[in-house]
Each structure stands twice: as C-alpha cells, then as structure tokens.
Design an enzyme around this catalytic site. Structure first.
Site, PDB file in Angstrom:
ATOM      1  N   ASP A  93     108.437 -25.337  43.787  1.00 24.25           N
ATOM      2  CA  ASP A  93     108.737 -25.356  42.355  1.00 24.25           C
ATOM      3  C   ASP A  93     107.490 -25.077  41.499  1.00 24.25           C
ATOM      4  O   ASP A  93     107.569 -25.067  40.279  1.00 24.25           O
ATOM      5  CB  ASP A  93     109.398 -26.683  41.935  1.00 24.25           C
ATOM      6  CG  ASP A  93     108.597 -27.914  42.321  1.00 24.25           C
ATOM      7  OD1 ASP A  93     107.898 -27.880  43.350  1.00 24.25           O
ATOM      8  OD2 ASP A  93     108.659 -28.926  41.590  1.00 24.25           O
TER       9      ASP A  93
ATOM     10  N   HIS B  98      99.714 -26.705  43.245  1.00 20.54           N
ATOM     11  CA  HIS B  98      99.949 -27.028  44.658  1.00 20.54           C
ATOM     12  C   HIS B  98     101.048 -26.149  45.226  1.00 20.54           C
ATOM     13  O   HIS B  98     101.737 -25.446  44.483  1.00 20.54           O
ATOM     14  CB  HIS B  98     100.240 -28.514  44.856  1.00 20.54           C
ATOM     15  CG  HIS B  98     101.530 -29.009  44.244  1.00 20.54           C
ATOM     16  ND1 HIS B  98     101.792 -28.937  42.897  1.00 20.54           N
ATOM     17  CD2 HIS B  98     102.614 -29.610  44.802  1.00 20.54           C
ATOM     18  CE1 HIS B  98     102.986 -29.482  42.650  1.00 20.54           C
ATOM     19  NE2 HIS B  98     103.507 -29.885  43.793  1.00 20.54           N
TER      20      HIS B  98
ATOM     21  N   HIS C 129     108.736 -32.109  34.179  1.00 18.85           N
ATOM     22  CA  HIS C 129     109.021 -32.229  35.613  1.00 18.85           C
ATOM     23  C   HIS C 129     110.039 -33.336  35.887  1.00 18.85           C
ATOM     24  O   HIS C 129     109.883 -34.136  36.798  1.00 18.85           O
ATOM     25  CB  HIS C 129     107.717 -32.485  36.380  1.00 18.85           C
ATOM     26  CG  HIS C 129     107.808 -32.176  37.850  1.00 18.85           C
ATOM     27  ND1 HIS C 129     108.232 -33.096  38.776  1.00 18.85           N
ATOM     28  CD2 HIS C 129     107.532 -31.062  38.554  1.00 18.85           C
ATOM     29  CE1 HIS C 129     108.208 -32.550  39.978  1.00 18.85           C
ATOM     30  NE2 HIS C 129     107.789 -31.309  39.870  1.00 18.85           N
TER      31      HIS C 129
ATOM     32  N   ASP D 142     102.099 -32.584  39.638  1.00 14.08           N
ATOM     33  CA  ASP D 142     102.739 -33.647  40.415  1.00 14.08           C
ATOM     34  C   ASP D 142     101.709 -34.640  40.949  1.00 14.08           C
ATOM     35  O   ASP D 142     100.774 -34.260  41.660  1.00 14.08           O
ATOM     36  CB  ASP D 142     103.501 -33.036  41.607  1.00 14.08           C
ATOM     37  CG  ASP D 142     104.644 -32.132  41.145  1.00 14.08           C
ATOM     38  OD1 ASP D 142     104.702 -31.828  39.938  1.00 14.08           O
ATOM     39  OD2 ASP D 142     105.460 -31.740  41.998  1.00 14.08           O
TER      40      ASP D 142
HETATM   41 ZN   LIG Z   1     107.028 -30.314  41.551  1.00 12.84          ZN
HETATM   42 ZN   LIG Z   2     105.149 -31.273  44.272  1.00 10.63          ZN
END
Ligand SMILES: [Zn+2]
Ligand SMILES: [Zn+2]
Length: 293
Positions: free
Chosen positions: A51, A47, A257, A199
């Site tokens: 990051d 995405h 993460h 995520d």
């Molecule tokens: Zn992230």
């Molecule tokens: Zn994200």
C-alpha cells in the site's frame, strides 16, 4: 493525498515536486486530481508494504511513455532497487530516463537528500518491515533588506553583498560609513518543516525529532479502543497520533492510513481533536498549505 486509497502525497516546495510513497493506483489518482507528475524530482518510499509502493512501477513507465528524460531519484529502504529492476527486466521495460536508487538506513535519523529547495532527514519508524518517515525542511531563507534603511547611492555589487548577509566596509571615496547587515534587514522566517510519519507503532520518543514542525502527518490506523491490536500490528491509534503531536508541540496534525474496518472516519477526528484540536483528516485530493507561502 491519503485516505481510503493507498498512501501517496505530493509535496510542492517552490518549483520542486516530491512524491512521498506511491501506493497502488497513484498515477491514476494524480491524473484524476490534475496533479502533474512529469516534473517529479524525487520519490521517497517509506517501506515495502504494497500500500506504499506498488504504484511505483506504473508511474515510472507512464513517465517514460510521456517522454520524460530527466533523471529521477528514488529514496527508500533497501530492496526497492531490486524490485524495480526485476519488474523492468521481466516486462522488458526500458525507461527513457535514468533512475537512481538511494537505499537508506531506516533505523537512523540522518540527512538523506538535499537540493536547492529542501533538506530531508529520515525518521526511524517501528513497523513490521524496515520503515522510515521523512522530515522535510525548506532551505534557510535569506534575511530581507529594508529599503528605507539602506543608505542612498549603493551600487549593485554592494546591494548584492548585503543581500547575501555580509556587512559593507566604509567607502573612503564617498565618505559612506560602514553598513552592518543586521541594521538594514529583518531576519528570515524560520524554514517551514513537514514531518511524514508512515506506518509505525506509537513511539513517544519521536517527539524529539519532529518538535515544533509546521505540519505532522501521522498514521492513525485504529481508534484507541483497539490500542492492543494497533501494537500487535505495529500501527498507531488516532489518540496516540494526537498525543505525539501535543508532546512535540507541532502546529498542525494530519492523520491518515485508516483501517478499512471503519466505514466512517469521523471517530478518528473526534478522538484526535479531544487531545490535539488542530487535527485534520487526510482525505482524497486534500491540499494543505504549510508555512506562510
Ligand atoms: Zn500501510
Ligand atoms: Zn505497512
């Protein structure tokens, strides 16, 4: 390689090298850990949060300066092509190789890439922006021929036929009877599978799509005491990652993460292992071998 630095992982399958996400500084980390990236075939981006992709610009231009000529494929959500094209336009960067972009539907579970080594499916994530995970599966292996069961005197063409899984008809000239492939081989081991779940809000339904994988990477941004905060920000907790691993019956769980609010991440490991013991922490430079290769 995931951890306190932004997300980036190199997947090696045979000679193939695939990059999964490319957070800021990825090329520097790759150099630091002596991972070659000149042979990358494909970059998969989950995405467009910084990051997970901001390192792409530097990586693309470094590969060009290193003389790369082989084309590169970038698979990811719609918009990545526009970003790269815009940056290259305004920095007057001309890459010495072709980059092809393949936008994917982040809400679908679909085959998005295939070559001679792997097949890759998208996994729908639920995040604040369109986001996909990826399920990597080795191409099916061939059954192994058992030399001791092969009749004597087979020629190269006949052996080749058997190696490809076909039966041999009887040979009238030599009087050799038919040879059934199943009688002279052991079935191939199931292909190794790796699921990368970037995520996402905890989605129990994801278990169906990643059932039985050899390794599941799942984000674990928070500890479970911040379950509410995780839901608000479309992230998961270590406990939730472990619950998914358990219900999907995966072999091993890799969590990463972690929010920068945590100075230590042992709490994440303890919390996850209480539910799913075969959990490991994604840390800088970590190398995990998956399957029997
Ligand atoms: Zn992230
Ligand atoms: Zn994200």
């Amino acid at each position: 390689m995931v951890g306190r630095h932004p997300t980036a992982q190199i997947l090696a399958v045979g000679e193939g090298r695939y990059l999964i996400d490319c957070g800021e500084g990825t090329q520097l980390r790759l150099l630091e850990h002596r991972r070659r990236f000149s042979t990358l075939r494909v970059v998969f981006i989950s995405h467009l949060h910084g990051d997970h992709f901001l390192g792409l610009f530097g990586l693309l231009s470094t590969m060009s300066m290193q003389g790369r000529q082989e084309p590169l494929l970038v698979v990811g959500p719609w918009g990545i092509e526009q970003m790269v094209t815009t940056v290259n336009l305004h920095s007057q960067m001309q890459l010495g190789y072709d980059v092809t972009f393949q936008p994917i539907d982040t809400e679908a579970h679909a085959l998005v890439y295939e070559d001679g080594l792997v097949r890759v499916w998208s996994l729908p994530m639920r995040h604040r922006v369109p986001c996909a995970g990826y399920l990597f599966e080795e191409q099916p292996r061939r059954a192994r021929l058992l030399k001791e069961r092969l009749p004597a005197g087979l020629g190269a063409a006949e052996l080749n036929q058997l190696a490809q899984g076909r039966d041999l008809p009887p040979d009238a000239a030599t009087g050799r009877p038919a040879v059934q492939h199943a009688d002279v081989s052991v079935p191939a081991a199931p292909p190794t599978r790796y699921a990368f779940c970037s995520d996402t809000l905890y989605q129990p339904d994801l278990a169906e799509l990643v059932r039985g994988v050899d390794l599941l990477y799942h984000e674990a941004t928070f500890l479970d005491e911040l379950r509410g905060r995780a839901a608000q920000t479309f992230h998961s907790t270590a406990r939730q990652a472990a619950e998914l691993a358990q219900s999907a019956g995966v072999k091993q769980l890799l969590i990463g993460h972690f929010s920068s609010r945590y100075r230590q991440i042992e709490g994440h490991l303890l919390e996850a292992r209480a539910i799913f013991p075969a959990t490991i922490l994604a840390s800088e430079g970590l190398e995990v071998t998956v399957g029997d290769k």
